[in-house]
Design an enzyme around this catalytic site. Structure first.
Site, PDB file in Angstrom:
ATOM      1  N   GLY A  46       0.821  -1.202   0.000  1.00 55.86           N
ATOM      2  CA  GLY A  46       0.000   0.000   0.000  1.00 55.86           C
ATOM      3  C   GLY A  46       0.853   1.249   0.000  1.00 55.86           C
ATOM      4  O   GLY A  46       2.015   1.214   0.412  1.00 55.86           O
ATOM      5  N   GLN A  51       2.724   9.907   1.564  1.00 52.54           N
ATOM      6  CA  GLN A  51       4.068   9.321   1.464  1.00 52.54           C
ATOM      7  C   GLN A  51       4.834   9.816   0.237  1.00 52.54           C
ATOM      8  O   GLN A  51       6.047   9.649   0.164  1.00 52.54           O
ATOM      9  CB  GLN A  51       3.993   7.791   1.433  1.00 52.54           C
ATOM     10  CG  GLN A  51       3.519   7.194   2.756  1.00 52.54           C
ATOM     11  CD  GLN A  51       3.427   5.689   2.663  1.00 52.54           C
ATOM     12  OE1 GLN A  51       2.434   5.153   2.214  1.00 52.54           O
ATOM     13  NE2 GLN A  51       4.484   5.005   3.073  1.00 52.54           N
ATOM     14  N   CYS A  88       6.299  -0.661   6.540  1.00 53.22           N
ATOM     15  CA  CYS A  88       5.831   0.508   5.790  1.00 53.22           C
ATOM     16  C   CYS A  88       6.935   0.955   4.836  1.00 53.22           C
ATOM     17  O   CYS A  88       8.106   0.943   5.203  1.00 53.22           O
ATOM     18  CB  CYS A  88       5.510   1.628   6.778  1.00 53.22           C
ATOM     19  SG  CYS A  88       4.981   3.168   5.999  1.00 53.22           S
ATOM     20  N   LEU A  89       6.553   1.345   3.633  1.00 56.40           N
ATOM     21  CA  LEU A  89       7.554   1.779   2.644  1.00 56.40           C
ATOM     22  C   LEU A  89       8.333   3.010   3.114  1.00 56.40           C
ATOM     23  O   LEU A  89       9.435   3.256   2.630  1.00 56.40           O
ATOM     24  CB  LEU A  89       6.890   2.063   1.291  1.00 56.40           C
ATOM     25  CG  LEU A  89       6.349   0.832   0.549  1.00 56.40           C
ATOM     26  CD1 LEU A  89       5.651   1.252  -0.737  1.00 56.40           C
ATOM     27  CD2 LEU A  89       7.457  -0.169   0.258  1.00 56.40           C
ATOM     28  N   HIS A 130      -3.947   0.691   7.968  1.00 52.81           N
ATOM     29  CA  HIS A 130      -2.607   1.301   7.859  1.00 52.81           C
ATOM     30  C   HIS A 130      -2.658   2.555   6.978  1.00 52.81           C
ATOM     31  O   HIS A 130      -2.108   3.608   7.348  1.00 52.81           O
ATOM     32  CB  HIS A 130      -1.653   0.256   7.270  1.00 52.81           C
ATOM     33  CG  HIS A 130      -0.240   0.708   7.092  1.00 52.81           C
ATOM     34  ND1 HIS A 130       0.817   0.137   7.789  1.00 52.81           N
ATOM     35  CD2 HIS A 130       0.311   1.638   6.278  1.00 52.81           C
ATOM     36  CE1 HIS A 130       1.946   0.735   7.406  1.00 52.81           C
ATOM     37  NE2 HIS A 130       1.674   1.647   6.491  1.00 52.81           N
ATOM     38  N   GLU A 131      -3.337   2.456   5.838  1.00 59.14           N
ATOM     39  CA  GLU A 131      -3.365   3.598   4.910  1.00 59.14           C
ATOM     40  C   GLU A 131      -4.253   4.728   5.432  1.00 59.14           C
ATOM     41  O   GLU A 131      -3.926   5.901   5.273  1.00 59.14           O
ATOM     42  CB  GLU A 131      -3.811   3.146   3.512  1.00 59.14           C
ATOM     43  CG  GLU A 131      -2.932   2.070   2.864  1.00 59.14           C
ATOM     44  CD  GLU A 131      -1.440   2.372   2.877  1.00 59.14           C
ATOM     45  OE1 GLU A 131      -1.059   3.546   2.814  1.00 59.14           O
ATOM     46  OE2 GLU A 131      -0.647   1.422   2.975  1.00 59.14           O
ATOM     47  N   HIS A 134      -2.269   6.651   7.833  1.00 61.66           N
ATOM     48  CA  HIS A 134      -1.374   7.615   7.169  1.00 61.66           C
ATOM     49  C   HIS A 134      -2.096   8.938   6.895  1.00 61.66           C
ATOM     50  O   HIS A 134      -1.519  10.009   7.026  1.00 61.66           O
ATOM     51  CB  HIS A 134      -0.883   7.059   5.819  1.00 61.66           C
ATOM     52  CG  HIS A 134       0.368   6.232   5.902  1.00 61.66           C
ATOM     53  ND1 HIS A 134       1.527   6.680   6.494  1.00 61.66           N
ATOM     54  CD2 HIS A 134       0.653   4.991   5.425  1.00 61.66           C
ATOM     55  CE1 HIS A 134       2.470   5.748   6.383  1.00 61.66           C
ATOM     56  NE2 HIS A 134       1.966   4.704   5.748  1.00 61.66           N
TER      57      HIS A 134
HETATM   58 NI    NI Z   1       2.856   2.857   5.338  1.00 64.78          NI
END
Ligand code: NI
Length: 152
Positions: A46, A51, A88-89, A130-131, A134
């Site tokens: 995701g 981000q 997480c990226l 999670h998203e 964010h």
């Molecule tokens: Ni993330």
């Protein structure tokens, strides 16, 4: 399509709240396409717009069953519990076990502005949470009890 730069956890933008998407125009489509390409290249599940430095409430998710684009998502219902490893990226190589609901129902707009319902279990339910976190300036580490983060 273009690869965008993924901000890391040092960037203060990640901790800011995103504003709703109001314009469902070609520019939104380009952003979503770029986010999908960026997520794929990074081999992530995701990616939220914040981000890549855009403080708008949208994300892309792909748990292996195709890309889902969520714009202005809201959790409608959640049930059960799961504790699984999460990353997480924006925090490459860092992981922690989070507590999330096992099943999540959300409503979200698509890239054309139509509202749709989505249901997720397991990994997909985690990705929804999670998203959406964010979009509220919350990162997965905030959901790890005792902030027990490990690297691998
Ligand atoms: Ni993330």
């Amino acid at each position: 399509m273009a690869i965008r730069n993924i901000l890391d956890g040092e960037d203060s933008i990640l901790y800011k709240k995103s504003r709703p998407v109001e314009l469902f125009d070609a520019r939104l489509g380009i952003l979503l396409d770029d986010m999908t390409e960026t997520m794929r290249k990074a081999e992530g599940v995701g990616l939220a717009a914040v981000q890549v430095g855009i403080l708008r409430r949208c994300c892309v998710i792909d748990t292996g069953r195709g890309v889902v684009e969520l714009i202005n998502p809201e959790i409608v219902r959640e049930s059960g519990k799961q504790e699984e490893q999460e990353g997480c990226l924006s925090f490459p190589g860092e992981y922690g076990v989070t507590r999330r609901p096992a099943k999540v129902t959300i409503r979200a707009q698509d890239r054309y502005g139509s509202w749709r319902m989505h249901q997720g279990e397991g990994l997909l339910a985690r990705a929804f949470c999670h998203e959406i976190d964010h979009m509220n300036g919350i990162v997965f580490k905030d959901r790890v009890p005792g902030r027990k983060i490990y690297r691998k």
